[in-house]
Design a protein around this motif. Structure first.
Motif, PDB file in Angstrom:
ATOM      1  N   VAL A  90      66.074  42.906 -25.226  1.00  0.00           N
ATOM      2  CA  VAL A  90      65.159  43.581 -24.051  1.00  0.00           C
ATOM      3  C   VAL A  90      66.152  43.723 -22.937  1.00  0.00           C
ATOM      4  N   LEU A  91      66.048  44.823 -22.147  1.00  0.00           N
ATOM      5  CA  LEU A  91      67.006  44.982 -20.838  1.00  0.00           C
ATOM      6  C   LEU A  91      66.069  44.736 -19.648  1.00  0.00           C
ATOM      7  N   ALA A  92      66.490  44.206 -18.469  1.00  0.00           N
ATOM      8  CA  ALA A  92      65.722  44.055 -17.395  1.00  0.00           C
ATOM      9  C   ALA A  92      66.526  44.547 -16.096  1.00  0.00           C
ATOM     10  N   ASP A  93      66.342  45.545 -15.521  1.00  0.00           N
ATOM     11  CA  ASP A  93      66.919  45.755 -14.177  1.00  0.00           C
ATOM     12  C   ASP A  93      66.391  46.782 -13.541  1.00  0.00           C
ATOM     13  N   ASP A  94      65.964  46.512 -12.132  1.00  0.00           N
ATOM     14  CA  ASP A  94      65.188  47.572 -11.304  1.00  0.00           C
ATOM     15  C   ASP A  94      65.893  48.898 -10.892  1.00  0.00           C
ATOM     16  N   GLU A  95      67.170  49.125 -11.524  1.00  0.00           N
ATOM     17  CA  GLU A  95      67.811  50.268 -11.211  1.00  0.00           C
ATOM     18  C   GLU A  95      68.001  51.072 -12.592  1.00  0.00           C
ATOM     19  N   GLU A 145      62.508  48.109 -22.207  1.00  0.00           N
ATOM     20  CA  GLU A 145      63.242  47.972 -21.063  1.00  0.00           C
ATOM     21  C   GLU A 145      62.388  47.733 -20.015  1.00  0.00           C
ATOM     22  N   ALA A 146      62.790  46.730 -18.978  1.00  0.00           N
ATOM     23  CA  ALA A 146      61.856  46.352 -17.877  1.00  0.00           C
ATOM     24  C   ALA A 146      62.323  46.692 -16.437  1.00  0.00           C
ATOM     25  N   LYS A 147      61.560  46.901 -15.466  1.00  0.00           N
ATOM     26  CA  LYS A 147      62.076  47.370 -14.127  1.00  0.00           C
ATOM     27  C   LYS A 147      61.955  46.199 -13.323  1.00  0.00           C
ATOM     28  N   HIS A 148      61.352  45.204 -13.631  1.00  0.00           N
ATOM     29  CA  HIS A 148      60.998  44.001 -12.676  1.00  0.00           C
ATOM     30  C   HIS A 148      60.958  42.763 -13.490  1.00  0.00           C
ATOM     31  N   ASP A 158      68.619  41.104 -15.104  1.00  0.00           N
ATOM     32  CA  ASP A 158      69.338  41.250 -13.526  1.00  0.00           C
ATOM     33  C   ASP A 158      68.875  40.122 -12.777  1.00  0.00           C
ATOM     34  N   ILE A 159      69.785  39.477 -12.049  1.00  0.00           N
ATOM     35  CA  ILE A 159      69.270  38.243 -11.431  1.00  0.00           C
ATOM     36  C   ILE A 159      68.193  38.734 -10.007  1.00  0.00           C
ATOM     37  N   ARG A 160      68.893  39.934  -9.478  1.00  0.00           N
ATOM     38  CA  ARG A 160      68.025  40.115  -8.330  1.00  0.00           C
ATOM     39  C   ARG A 160      67.244  41.347  -8.813  1.00  0.00           C
ATOM     40  N   MET A 161      65.878  40.908  -8.582  1.00  0.00           N
ATOM     41  CA  MET A 161      64.966  42.173  -9.116  1.00  0.00           C
ATOM     42  C   MET A 161      63.570  42.124  -8.040  1.00  0.00           C
ATOM     43  N   PRO A 162      63.140  42.973  -7.571  1.00  0.00           N
ATOM     44  CA  PRO A 162      61.822  42.774  -6.651  1.00  0.00           C
ATOM     45  C   PRO A 162      60.874  42.074  -7.254  1.00  0.00           C
ATOM     46  N   GLY A 163      60.118  41.446  -6.437  1.00  0.00           N
ATOM     47  CA  GLY A 163      59.102  40.219  -7.009  1.00  0.00           C
ATOM     48  C   GLY A 163      59.638  39.169  -7.703  1.00  0.00           C
ATOM     49  N   MET A 164      59.585  39.117  -9.071  1.00  0.00           N
ATOM     50  CA  MET A 164      59.928  38.194  -9.557  1.00  0.00           C
ATOM     51  C   MET A 164      61.626  38.343 -10.102  1.00  0.00           C
ATOM     52  N   THR A 165      62.221  37.341  -9.639  1.00  0.00           N
ATOM     53  CA  THR A 165      63.761  37.550  -9.943  1.00  0.00           C
ATOM     54  C   THR A 165      64.038  37.243 -11.334  1.00  0.00           C
ATOM     55  N   GLY A 166      65.221  37.479 -11.807  1.00  0.00           N
ATOM     56  CA  GLY A 166      65.905  37.432 -13.235  1.00  0.00           C
ATOM     57  C   GLY A 166      65.643  35.829 -13.516  1.00  0.00           C
ATOM     58  N   ILE A 206      72.591  39.704 -15.529  1.00  0.00           N
ATOM     59  CA  ILE A 206      73.416  40.781 -14.686  1.00  0.00           C
ATOM     60  C   ILE A 206      73.403  40.680 -13.283  1.00  0.00           C
ATOM     61  N   THR A 207      74.637  40.526 -13.003  1.00  0.00           N
ATOM     62  CA  THR A 207      74.771  40.277 -11.566  1.00  0.00           C
ATOM     63  C   THR A 207      75.821  41.179 -10.814  1.00  0.00           C
ATOM     64  N   ALA A 208      75.509  41.503  -9.390  1.00  0.00           N
ATOM     65  CA  ALA A 208      76.531  42.232  -8.866  1.00  0.00           C
ATOM     66  C   ALA A 208      77.288  41.032  -7.930  1.00  0.00           C
ATOM     67  N   TYR A 209      76.968  39.779  -8.037  1.00  0.00           N
ATOM     68  CA  TYR A 209      77.299  38.658  -7.135  1.00  0.00           C
ATOM     69  C   TYR A 209      77.641  37.418  -7.980  1.00  0.00           C
TER      70      TYR A 209
END
Length: 278
Positions: free
Chosen positions: A15-20, A43-46, A65-73, A97-100
């Motif tokens: 399962v993939l999860a990323d708001d982008e 695939e999940a958006k949040h 994704d670590i940073r997602m709106p609402g509930m974080t990764g 998944i992180t940009a940081y």
């Protein structure tokens, strides 16, 4: 319910999860290259959607994704780690998944989970896939020990939530998702010379590209490393290493010249202290 750890486990499911959306598509494409037999079942958006989909599909691996709106990764991973493992001891492998990477890398190196920096590069993702595959194969083997009660993943999640070592460190943007013509491009922050905002858009300028984003300067100020970017006007941020010189015009205003670009950036009085002695 059929599970991936049955006697005939079948393909590894994810399962993939990323708001982008762009990031999900890019990761899906990269995974198809380095792990073609992987079956992406949802695939999940949040974060909340990710938890629901993981409980529904019970995959072998979850990319969060670590940073997602609402509930974080990280919060989603906590809920996933507390799910009912069932008779087969099921729990998915977690890949963040992180940009940081300011604080995350040290925690991830403990091996309880893995991470991928955005945008996912083939070589780095390949190493992640190899580790995850080995762990899944070990769990599926007949003599596998029960790993559902192991503590490292919970310890890792607590460290990530607290910011490694108990004190949260700043997380700064590494990439800018911007519109260039009719396409969307990922621009490394280190290549940006300056940002200039008007009422609707913010212009992102590199040596090669001029792009537009909808994020205002006041948000960028909070998301960019302050040692790397200086705000010199309410509508302008400039990369410190892109400053060629600072001079005064005939009206006494400080003007920044940018390396490799003909743009002149005005310094407002509120930020003139940045260039003392001019």
């Amino acid at each position: 319910m059929n599970n991936p750890s049955d006697s005939n486990p079948g393909p590894v499911r994810a399962v993939l999860a990323d708001d982008e959306r762009l990031m999900r598509e890019q990761l899906r494409a990269r995974l198809a290259e380095v792990w073609p037999e992987l079956q992406i079942v949802a695939e999940a958006k949040h974060g909340a959607e990710a938890v629901e989909l993981v409980e529904q599909h019970r995959p072998d691996v979850v990319f969060l994704d670590i940073r997602m709106p609402g509930m974080t990764g990280v919060d989603a991973a906590k809920q996933i780690a507390q799910m009912d493992v069932g008779d087969d001891g099921w729990l998915p492998e977690i890949v963040f998944i992180t940009a940081y990477d300011q604080y995350a890398v040290e925690a991830f190196e403990q091996g309880a989970a893995d991470y991928v920096l955005k945008p996912a590069e083939r070589e780095r993702l390949q190493r992640t896939v190899e580790r995850i595959r080995k762990r899944i194969e070990a769990r599926r083997s007949p003599d596998a020990q029960d790993v559902a009660s192991e503590a490292p993943i919970q310890q890792l999640l607590h460290r990530l939530a607290a910011g490694a070592g108990g004190a949260a460190r700043p997380q700064y943007l590494q990439w800018i998702q911007a519109t260039v013509g009719q396409s969307i491009q990922m621009i490394p922050v280190e290549e940006v010379l300056f940002f200039i905002s008007d009422e609707k858009y913010t212009r992102v300028q590199t040596l090669q590209v001029e792009a537009l984003i909808r994020k205002p300067i006041k948000e960028l100020v909070e998301e960019l490393e302050p040692q790397r970017f200086w705000q010199i006007h309410r509508s302008t941020l400039v990369a410190v290493n892109a400053i060629a010189s600072v001079s005064r015009d005939f009206r006494g205003r400080q003007i920044v010249a940018v390396k490799g670009h003909n743009q002149k950036l005005e310094v407002s009085r509120s930020y003139s202290h940045l260039f003392k002695g001019m």
